[in-house]
Design an enzyme around this catalytic site. Structure first.
Site, mmCIF file in Angstrom:
data_model
loop_
_atom_site.group_PDB
_atom_site.id
_atom_site.type_symbol
_atom_site.label_atom_id
_atom_site.label_comp_id
_atom_site.label_asym_id
_atom_site.label_seq_id
_atom_site.Cartn_x
_atom_site.Cartn_y
_atom_site.Cartn_z
ATOM 1 N N ASP A 59 -11.084 2.657 3.758
ATOM 2 C CA ASP A 59 -11.423 1.236 3.574
ATOM 3 C C ASP A 59 -12.932 1.045 3.380
ATOM 4 O OD1 ASP A 59 -9.235 -0.564 3.614
ATOM 5 O OD2 ASP A 59 -8.980 -0.304 5.776
ATOM 6 N N GLN A 80 -4.701 -1.652 9.532
ATOM 7 C CA GLN A 80 -4.601 -2.963 8.890
ATOM 8 C C GLN A 80 -5.173 -4.046 9.808
ATOM 9 O OE1 GLN A 80 -3.606 -3.427 5.744
ATOM 10 N NE2 GLN A 80 -3.791 -5.638 5.806
ATOM 11 N N LYS A 92 0.840 -1.211 0.000
ATOM 12 C CA LYS A 92 0.000 0.000 0.000
ATOM 13 C C LYS A 92 0.873 1.258 0.000
ATOM 14 C CE LYS A 92 -3.745 -2.497 2.229
ATOM 15 N NZ LYS A 92 -4.646 -2.727 3.353
#
Ligand code: GUN
Length: 283
Positions: free
Chosen positions: A119, A94, A50
């Site tokens: 997200d 995460q 990422k």
């Protein structure tokens, strides 16, 4: 006849070039805060990926690598600080959080400011996806929709079967297909006669994480087969849920693993971060 291979890597490269151009036009750099708790090796690989993607597209990533025993309260405090920081556009924590330390993942997701939730995991954003009024789309389903659009596969009026019912992929995927007027069925581990259901699909999406789950006899001739899974085969090579060599001889379109959905998932995080930055006053 062999299926058209849906090239996610090539499409991701096009999207990245477009995102790079748009971030360059922002009044200030877009910033993504990436929180990683503990040292799960797979999570480390994802986070590195990422951050690399961000760098390629002119997005500044700020990593917060925390020890696995940092605890829920300190994690929430960090998120609170990042929520308030004007220059931080997106926040990503995460998952999964380390086991054995009483982390409450739902509480963590709830604590992220929905405006920075790139997200699209916050229940507020999940609700907006449900009603078809979203600012952020969850990355994997958004990537799949972009692939369908690129290859002219229109869900309208089609039988769509999603295998897998996770909050991250299966459920939002079904919703996006429904919004595009597909007739959607969600299958899961307790669906009897899975193959009978999947064989009716014009668009079949597998998001389970079980190698060899989707065999050629489970696929309608000419169907579009999207493989979201990332598994390892006996030799440690990446593979999906679909028996690719056999299914590609029967399907109309198919995504490879790797090089299908994975690159598009990654691109959608960049897209959401750009959306977050561009949506702010003065950007
Ligand atoms: N863990 C596995 N996939 C994801 C993802 O898309 N976002 C976050 N935050 N964690 C993940």
């Amino acid at each position: 006849m062999s299926a058209i291979i849906m090239d996610g890597k090539a499409l991701a490269a096009k999207w990245k070039a477009d995102i790079r151009e748009k971030t360059a036009r922002l009044a200030r750099p877009a910033v993504l805060a990436v929180i990683l708790v503990g040292n799960n090796p797979a999570s480390r690989v994802y986070v590195n990926g990422k951050e690399r993607d961000c760098a390629e597209c002119g997005i500044r990533s700020q990593e917060y690598a925390l020890p696995e025993n940092i605890g829920q309260r300190a994690l929430l405090e960090l998120i609170d600080t990042l929520n308030r920081e004007q220059e931080v556009d997106g926040i990503l924590c995460q998952l999964p959080l380390p086991e054995g330390y009483d982390y409450d993942e739902q509480e963590v997701l709830l604590s992220i400011d929905p405006r920075k939730d790139v997200d699209a995991f916050h229940p507020y954003n999940v609700g907006r996806i449900m009603i078809g009024d979203s600012t952020y789309l969850p990355c994997t389903p958004a990537g799949v929709m972009a692939l369908l659009d690129e290859y002219g596969v229109d869900p309208a009026g089609k039988r769509c079967v999603v295998v897998g019912r996770s909050n991250i992929v299966g459920k939002p995927m079904a919703m996006l297909l429904l919004h595009r007027h597909g007739t959607v069925t969600i299958c899961h581990s307790r669906t009897p006669n899975l193959g009978e259901v999947t064989a009716q699909a014009d668009i079949l999406i597998s998001a389970v994480g079980k190698r060899g789950l989707i065999t050629a006899d489970m696929v309608k001739p000419g169907a579009c087969v999207i493989d979201v899974a990332m598994n390892r085969d006996g030799e440690g090579k990446l593979c999906g849920d679909v028996d690719f060599p056999a299914v590609k001889e029967k399907a109309g379109w198919i995504t490879p693993v790797p090089g299908g959905c994975g690159p598009m998932t990654r691109v959608m995080l960049l897209q959401n971060t750009l959306t977050a930055a561009a949506g702010k006053k003065g950007s």
